[in-house]
Design an enzyme around this catalytic site. Structure first.
Site, mmCIF file in Angstrom:
data_model
loop_
_atom_site.group_PDB
_atom_site.id
_atom_site.type_symbol
_atom_site.label_atom_id
_atom_site.label_comp_id
_atom_site.label_asym_id
_atom_site.label_seq_id
_atom_site.Cartn_x
_atom_site.Cartn_y
_atom_site.Cartn_z
ATOM 1 N N GLU A 179 18.233 70.740 -20.384
ATOM 2 C CA GLU A 179 16.929 70.075 -20.477
ATOM 3 C C GLU A 179 15.830 70.891 -19.796
ATOM 4 O O GLU A 179 14.784 71.149 -20.385
ATOM 5 C CB GLU A 179 17.014 68.679 -19.867
ATOM 6 C CG GLU A 179 15.689 67.942 -19.914
ATOM 7 C CD GLU A 179 15.762 66.528 -19.364
ATOM 8 O OE1 GLU A 179 16.869 66.061 -19.022
ATOM 9 O OE2 GLU A 179 14.701 65.879 -19.277
ATOM 10 N N ASP A 194 15.992 65.859 -10.519
ATOM 11 C CA ASP A 194 16.460 65.594 -11.878
ATOM 12 C C ASP A 194 16.812 66.899 -12.576
ATOM 13 O O ASP A 194 16.059 67.364 -13.432
ATOM 14 C CB ASP A 194 15.345 64.856 -12.649
ATOM 15 C CG ASP A 194 15.798 64.411 -14.014
ATOM 16 O OD1 ASP A 194 16.990 64.548 -14.318
ATOM 17 O OD2 ASP A 194 14.945 63.950 -14.796
ATOM 18 N N GLU A 251 14.007 54.131 -14.606
ATOM 19 C CA GLU A 251 13.187 54.484 -15.774
ATOM 20 C C GLU A 251 13.123 53.316 -16.765
ATOM 21 O O GLU A 251 13.397 53.473 -17.949
ATOM 22 C CB GLU A 251 13.704 55.768 -16.424
ATOM 23 C CG GLU A 251 13.639 56.959 -15.466
ATOM 24 C CD GLU A 251 14.048 58.290 -16.072
ATOM 25 O OE1 GLU A 251 14.843 58.288 -17.022
ATOM 26 O OE2 GLU A 251 13.570 59.331 -15.570
HETATM 27 C C1 GCV Z 1 18.842 59.657 -20.275
HETATM 28 C C2 GCV Z 1 15.599 62.422 -17.189
HETATM 29 C C3 GCV Z 1 15.597 62.760 -18.653
HETATM 30 C C4 GCV Z 1 15.896 61.525 -19.486
HETATM 31 C C5 GCV Z 1 17.232 60.934 -19.029
HETATM 32 C C6 GCV Z 1 17.156 60.653 -17.535
HETATM 33 C C7 GCV Z 1 18.486 60.163 -16.975
HETATM 34 O O1 GCV Z 1 14.529 61.593 -16.872
HETATM 35 O O2 GCV Z 1 14.379 63.335 -19.013
HETATM 36 O O3 GCV Z 1 15.947 61.909 -20.834
HETATM 37 O O4 GCV Z 1 17.547 59.765 -19.744
HETATM 38 O O5 GCV Z 1 16.818 61.823 -16.836
HETATM 39 O O6 GCV Z 1 19.226 60.990 -16.467
HETATM 40 O O7 GCV Z 1 18.755 58.980 -17.047
#
Ligand code: GCV
Length: 605
Positions: free
Chosen positions: A339, A311, A232
């Protein structure tokens, strides 16, 4: 300030045991009320509880006596028998990963702002951090990563000019057996004068070695570094044509002289995918990236793998890496922060999920366990008073992965609220069933990602469909789901043969994962004879009704205030959320399939 499950611990618990106890305090001496401690350093984190005359003897290692103290407190408060024999944690590293940013925000935090960061610096109430330490120790959590894996400035400086502050923070948590970990930015040498962060460059290696020396001079018992790299848009070794073993080992070698571990996250995938391209399937990514590296990581590297290949969705199969990696130390990563599972508004008790994953992969499949924290600065620490359960249960599950979900949940309910027995059972049953309810009204059958993009609360079935994140359901008038069998993307083939065969056959695939592994027409017959579309409608109607039933049950519980008001307020939101999910998803599939609900219930157009 309310204090999760411990304020309810009443007599006959000796008052002395309710105070934070430093490890040193326990040193082989009589404390009070007939409780005596015997420190046997060889026992490490282990302990043994025994009756001794009218009181109790707690024998254990330095931290073991601390854990034994809390185990005694729990047993006395719950009226449970003392555990027999020496108790030892199954996983040596039991960590919470806090996604706290130094500006005071918490990424995916649903319980308010950071407990220790504000305005770009450490800013906290030491008494509250001591309470935090006590809370973590009371369930055996022994490591806390202090900052977000997405390392935003000035968090890089936690291992730079902020070291004295990090050390002061570590001093508060140390008596509770909680060691700190720090998320580091792989590109930090670039910000400190070097023209590269290439892990094979000797100047970069020397830079990290010197940094580690400085860090350990300040915090000698730091657990190690946590890294999110090439994920990411975070920097990583791929920028220099190096692989993740080369990147991780370089950092691990800097930590090794100090006894630190390097926790490297296996959350890598193409987040710039073209939705038109069916040849890329995101769940395949981590296995493809890490299997070729098996055996190449140093022994103080731990590869931290999210429980599922996507995720933290409501339901995913366990990551195939847990089966595949044989020569790499691994940790499983769960997410207590809700989340995708209700934002600490909707109820979602996690122990049933952890138990399913462990039953599937085997508890020996990993050597460590971590969870993204659900803590925040809210007065009740967790946003929803019942979300405390997930941290409580996580600690005890990490200690003993054979723990039964019902026992963990029942124990939390008993230790937290002094309810009459029938109400305690109602609460425990509600929590135990809460995941199934949430799954039904949101995304049954392994459907993922039908959430509001970015926010991840509330329905949006096509929200992620034409995006770059690799998160598609590909629903159309003919059917829904992705074929991940050998004839499709091949993801199912990443599992050992027996499992691959089962997942690859719609007739043998667990129904709760059916649409994760298969693309099926709406008229597909489920095992009980219902059509797929009817099952989707039924689950959403039933899930919504179950949420209403939970609301009625909750109203009948004599919970103390303000927990009762807070829980009811959130339950109202949950009921609205459930209705919204039911109607949006049912309408979405009704429009595509053109098939009416057999039971004639209302589906809006
Ligand atoms: C810390 C997902 C979440 C992100 C998070 C990422 C990760 O994409 O939406 O907020 O970032 O996972 O676990 O690194």
């Amino acid at each position: 300030m309310r204090y999760a499950w411990l304020p309810c611990l009443k007599s006959p618990v000796p008052e002395t045991l309710k105070r934070p106890l430093s490890v040193a305090d326990h040193e082989a001496r009589q404390v009070a009320d007939g409780v005596c401690f015997a420190v046997d350093r060889d026992m490490g984190e282990g302990y043994k509880l025994e009756k001794a005359g009218d009181g109790y003897r707690i024998t254990g290692g330095e931290t073991g006596v601390l854990y034994g103290t809390y185990a005694l407190v729990r047993a006395l408060a719950a009226g449970d028998p003392l555990p027999e024999g020496v108790q030892k944690p199954f996983y040596p590293l039991r960590m919470i990963d806090c996604w706290d940013n130094m500006d005071g925000t918490v990424e995916r935090g649903y319980a308010g702002r950071s407990l220790w960061f504000e305005g770009g610096e450490f800013r906290y109430d030491p008494a509250r951090i001591r309470q935090l330490g006590r809370m973590l120790a009371s369930v055996g959590i022994n490591a806390l990563c202090v900052n977000n894996v997405n390392v935003h400035a000035p968090a890089q400086q936690l291992i730079g000019w902020l070291l004295p502050d990090l050390a002061a923070f570590a001093d508060i948590l140390r008596p509770f057996g909680v060691r700190l970990m720090v998320s580091v930015d792989f590109s930090m040498p670039l910000q400190c004068g070097l023209d590269t962060a290439d892990p094979l460059d000797s100047r970069v290696q020397a830079w990290w070695n010197a940094r580690a020396d400085a860090v350990y001079a300040a915090v000698p018992d730091l657990a190690g570094f946590l890294v999110k790299a090439d994920s990411e848009h975070r920097p990583g070794p791929n920028a220099y044509g190096r692989d993740h073993a080369q990147g991780a080992n370089m950092l691990a070698r800097a930590l090794k002289p100090h006894g630190g571990v390097l926790v490297w996250r296996a959350f890598v995938y193409n987040c710039m995918q073209d939705w038109r391209d069916h040849s890329i399937d995101r769940p395949c990514a981590a296995y493809n990236a890490y299997m070729p590296l098996d055996g190449r990581f140093d022994e103080n590297v731990i590869l931290q793998i999210k429980n599922g290949p996507y995720d933290f969705q409501v339901r995913e199969p366990a990551s195939p890496l847990f089966f595949g990696l044989r020569n790499t130390r691994t940790a499983i990563e769960y997410q207590l922060a809700q989340e995708y599972t209700g934002h600490q508004i909707d109820l979602y008790a996690m122990p049933p999920m952890w138990r399913e994953v462990t039953d599937c992969i085997g508890k020996e499949a990993v050597q460590a366990i971590a969870a993204v924290s659900n803590l925040g600065r809210d007065e009740n620490w967790f946003g929803h008073p019942f979300a405390a359960l997930n941290l409580f249960a996580f600690g005890l599950f990490a200690w003993d992965p054979d723990s039964a979900p019902a026992a963990l949940i029942g124990s939390w309910a008993k230790l937290t609220y002094a309810l009459p027995a029938d109400q305690e059972k109602t609460l425990a049953d509600m929590l135990l069933g809460s995941r199934a309810v949430y799954e039904k009204y949101t995304s049954p059958l392994g459907l993922c990602w039908m959430v509001q993009p970015g926010l991840h609360y509330g329905p949006n079935p096509y929200g992620y469909e034409f995006d770059a994140w690799g998160t598609y359901n590909r629903a159309d008038r003919n059917g829904v789901g992705i074929d991940r069998t050998a004839a499709g993307t091949g993801y199912a083939c990443q599992y050992p043969k027996e499992l691959a065969d089962a997942y690859g056959d719609p007739a043998r695939c667990p129904e709760n994962l059916l649409l994760f592994f298969h693309r099926l027409p709406y008229t597909y017959r489920m095992k009980d004879g219902r059509t797929l579309i009817q099952r989707i409608y039924d689950d959403h109607f039933e899930g919504c009704e179950a949420a209403e039933a939970m609301r009625r049950d909750l109203q009948g519980l004599a919970l103390p205030e303000p927990d009762r008001a807070e829980a009811l307020e959130r339950m109202d939101k949950q009921a609205r959320n459930a209705r919204n999910w039911r109607d949006v998803i049912n309408t979405f599939f009704h429009r595509f399939s053109g098939i009416d609900d057999e039971k004639g219930r209302v589906i809006y157009d």
